[in-house]
Design an enzyme around this catalytic site. Structure first.
Site, PDB file in Angstrom:
ATOM      1  N   LYS A   1      12.432   7.617  66.485  1.00 13.68           N
ATOM      2  CA  LYS A   1      11.501   8.576  67.101  1.00 13.68           C
ATOM      3  C   LYS A   1      11.662   8.452  68.615  1.00 13.68           C
ATOM      4  O   LYS A   1      10.838   7.833  69.294  1.00 13.68           O
ATOM      5  CB  LYS A   1      10.059   8.250  66.709  1.00 13.68           C
ATOM      6  CG  LYS A   1       9.739   8.469  65.238  1.00 13.68           C
ATOM      7  CD  LYS A   1       8.233   8.310  65.011  1.00 13.68           C
ATOM      8  CE  LYS A   1       7.904   8.120  63.558  1.00 13.68           C
ATOM      9  NZ  LYS A   1       6.504   7.730  63.320  1.00 13.68           N
TER      10      LYS A   1
ATOM     11  N   ARG B   1       7.780   3.988  48.804  1.00 15.01           N
ATOM     12  CA  ARG B   1       9.081   3.424  49.191  1.00 15.01           C
ATOM     13  C   ARG B   1      10.195   3.834  48.242  1.00 15.01           C
ATOM     14  O   ARG B   1      11.364   3.811  48.599  1.00 15.01           O
ATOM     15  CB  ARG B   1       9.022   1.887  49.203  1.00 15.01           C
ATOM     16  CG  ARG B   1       8.127   1.295  50.270  1.00 15.01           C
ATOM     17  CD  ARG B   1       8.420  -0.216  50.387  1.00 15.01           C
ATOM     18  NE  ARG B   1       7.334  -0.924  51.042  1.00 15.01           N
ATOM     19  CZ  ARG B   1       7.203  -1.061  52.349  1.00 15.01           C
ATOM     20  NH1 ARG B   1       8.080  -0.516  53.152  1.00 15.01           N
ATOM     21  NH2 ARG B   1       6.194  -1.731  52.854  1.00 15.01           N
TER      22      ARG B   1
ATOM     23  N   PHE C   1       4.948  11.150  60.937  1.00 22.10           N
ATOM     24  CA  PHE C   1       4.824   9.966  60.095  1.00 22.10           C
ATOM     25  C   PHE C   1       5.597  10.230  58.809  1.00 22.10           C
ATOM     26  O   PHE C   1       5.363  11.217  58.129  1.00 22.10           O
ATOM     27  CB  PHE C   1       3.356   9.638  59.782  1.00 22.10           C
ATOM     28  CG  PHE C   1       3.233   8.406  58.941  1.00 22.10           C
ATOM     29  CD1 PHE C   1       3.471   7.151  59.495  1.00 22.10           C
ATOM     30  CD2 PHE C   1       2.927   8.485  57.592  1.00 22.10           C
ATOM     31  CE1 PHE C   1       3.396   6.007  58.711  1.00 22.10           C
ATOM     32  CE2 PHE C   1       2.852   7.344  56.806  1.00 22.10           C
ATOM     33  CZ  PHE C   1       3.084   6.098  57.371  1.00 22.10           C
TER      34      PHE C   1
ATOM     35  N   GLY D   1      10.949  -2.225  54.848  1.00 23.03           N
ATOM     36  CA  GLY D   1      11.376  -0.831  54.964  1.00 23.03           C
ATOM     37  C   GLY D   1      12.865  -0.563  54.874  1.00 23.03           C
ATOM     38  O   GLY D   1      13.279   0.503  54.439  1.00 23.03           O
TER      39      GLY D   1
ATOM     40  N   ASP E   1      14.574   0.309  59.379  1.00 24.48           N
ATOM     41  CA  ASP E   1      14.328   1.619  58.780  1.00 24.48           C
ATOM     42  C   ASP E   1      13.991   2.650  59.852  1.00 24.48           C
ATOM     43  O   ASP E   1      14.511   3.764  59.848  1.00 24.48           O
ATOM     44  CB  ASP E   1      13.196   1.543  57.739  1.00 24.48           C
ATOM     45  CG  ASP E   1      11.924   0.884  58.272  1.00 24.48           C
ATOM     46  OD1 ASP E   1      11.918   0.358  59.409  1.00 24.48           O
ATOM     47  OD2 ASP E   1      10.917   0.884  57.540  1.00 24.48           O
TER      48      ASP E   1
ATOM     49  N   ASP F   1       9.988   3.317  66.260  1.00 20.90           N
ATOM     50  CA  ASP F   1       8.908   4.227  66.682  1.00 20.90           C
ATOM     51  C   ASP F   1       8.623   3.971  68.159  1.00 20.90           C
ATOM     52  O   ASP F   1       9.296   4.524  69.030  1.00 20.90           O
ATOM     53  CB  ASP F   1       7.698   3.938  65.774  1.00 20.90           C
ATOM     54  CG  ASP F   1       6.555   4.912  65.951  1.00 20.90           C
ATOM     55  OD1 ASP F   1       6.084   5.055  67.087  1.00 20.90           O
ATOM     56  OD2 ASP F   1       6.112   5.530  64.977  1.00 20.90           O
TER      57      ASP F   1
ATOM     58  N   ASP G   1       6.970   3.498  53.859  1.00 19.31           N
ATOM     59  CA  ASP G   1       5.766   3.521  53.024  1.00 19.31           C
ATOM     60  C   ASP G   1       4.534   4.054  53.730  1.00 19.31           C
ATOM     61  O   ASP G   1       4.446   4.065  54.962  1.00 19.31           O
ATOM     62  CB  ASP G   1       5.436   2.098  52.592  1.00 19.31           C
ATOM     63  CG  ASP G   1       4.951   1.258  53.777  1.00 19.31           C
ATOM     64  OD1 ASP G   1       5.714   1.113  54.749  1.00 19.31           O
ATOM     65  OD2 ASP G   1       3.795   0.805  53.755  1.00 19.31           O
TER      66      ASP G   1
END
Ligand code: XMP
Ligand code: MG
Length: 195
Positions: free
Chosen positions: A141, A175, A162, A55, A110, A113, A169
């Site tokens: 996040k 991507r 998301f 990512g 990247d 979360d 991706d």
């Protein structure tokens, strides 16, 4: 390459969330901070940048072009995620060939979360006794993060969406987009149910 405001990947639709000009501007700001913070790095003591594949590849490529410090770029891979469901399970770190003992190290992700991937990565790399170990992420996040992380460089905090594009991706697609796209509303319930 220009893309539309709404993109379709497999069964889902995504709308533009962070455009390429905004990305460029926030990454420029982070690069300036890194340049300043690591200005004493030298050929013998470079900043060891470790990008987390897959990512981070696009973010890292754009970020390092803006750095004027002495740095090395390495990549590792971890496996913790599939589809739109985060498992939080991290397997081993793959591909780290550089000895990081006594080095200044910066992990580049990247997205953070739940934070479990980053926490595990940080823990495993800290066992190798680097001189300094810091974290940089494009997206964070914060509302979803389950663990305490002291992330030095956060390009942008985002809501619980998301997202794909710019390295991120959906089942390995998307991507290549030059902007970040978020899942369109209807599908968010599906994504939330799984988390
Ligand atoms: P955790 O929950 O451990 O997750 O912080 C980190 C990893 O999960 C992936 N991830 C995403 N990938 N869009 C993606 O394409 C997202 O919105 C998303 N949220 C989490 C990502 O691989 C990250 O490294
Ligand atoms: Mg990742």
């Amino acid at each position: 390459m220009e893309f539309f405001d709404i993109v379709n990947v497999k069964d889902k639709f995504f709308e533009q969330y962070i455009g390429k000009y905004e990305l460029n501007s926030i990454i420029t700001g982070i690069a300036q901070r890194i340049n300043n913070d690591y200005k004493n790095c030298s050929t013998h003591n470079p900043l060891i940048i470790i990008g987390v594949l897959n990512g981070s590849f696009m973010f890292l490529a754009d970020l390092v072009k803006m750095l004027n410090i002495k740095c090395e770029i390495h990549f590792i891979k971890v496996s913790s995620y599939s589809g739109t469901e985060t498992t939080g399970k991290v397997t081993e770190i793959l591909g780290l060939t550089r000895d990081i003992t006594n080095q200044n190290v910066l992990i580049v992700e990247d997205i953070v979360d739940t934070g479990l991937t980053m926490r595990e990565l940080y823990h495993q790399l800290s066992l190798k006794k680097p001189l300094t170990l810091d974290m940089c992420t494009l997206l964070y996040k914060k509302v979803k993060c389950k663990v305490h992380l002291n992330i030095k460089y956060v390009c942008k905090e985002i809501e619980d969406k998301f997202v794909i594009g710019y390295g991120l991706d959906y089942d390995n697609l998307g991507r290549n987009y030059d902007s970040i796209y978020s899942l369109i509303e209807d599908d968010v319930s599906v994504w939330n149910e799984k988390n």
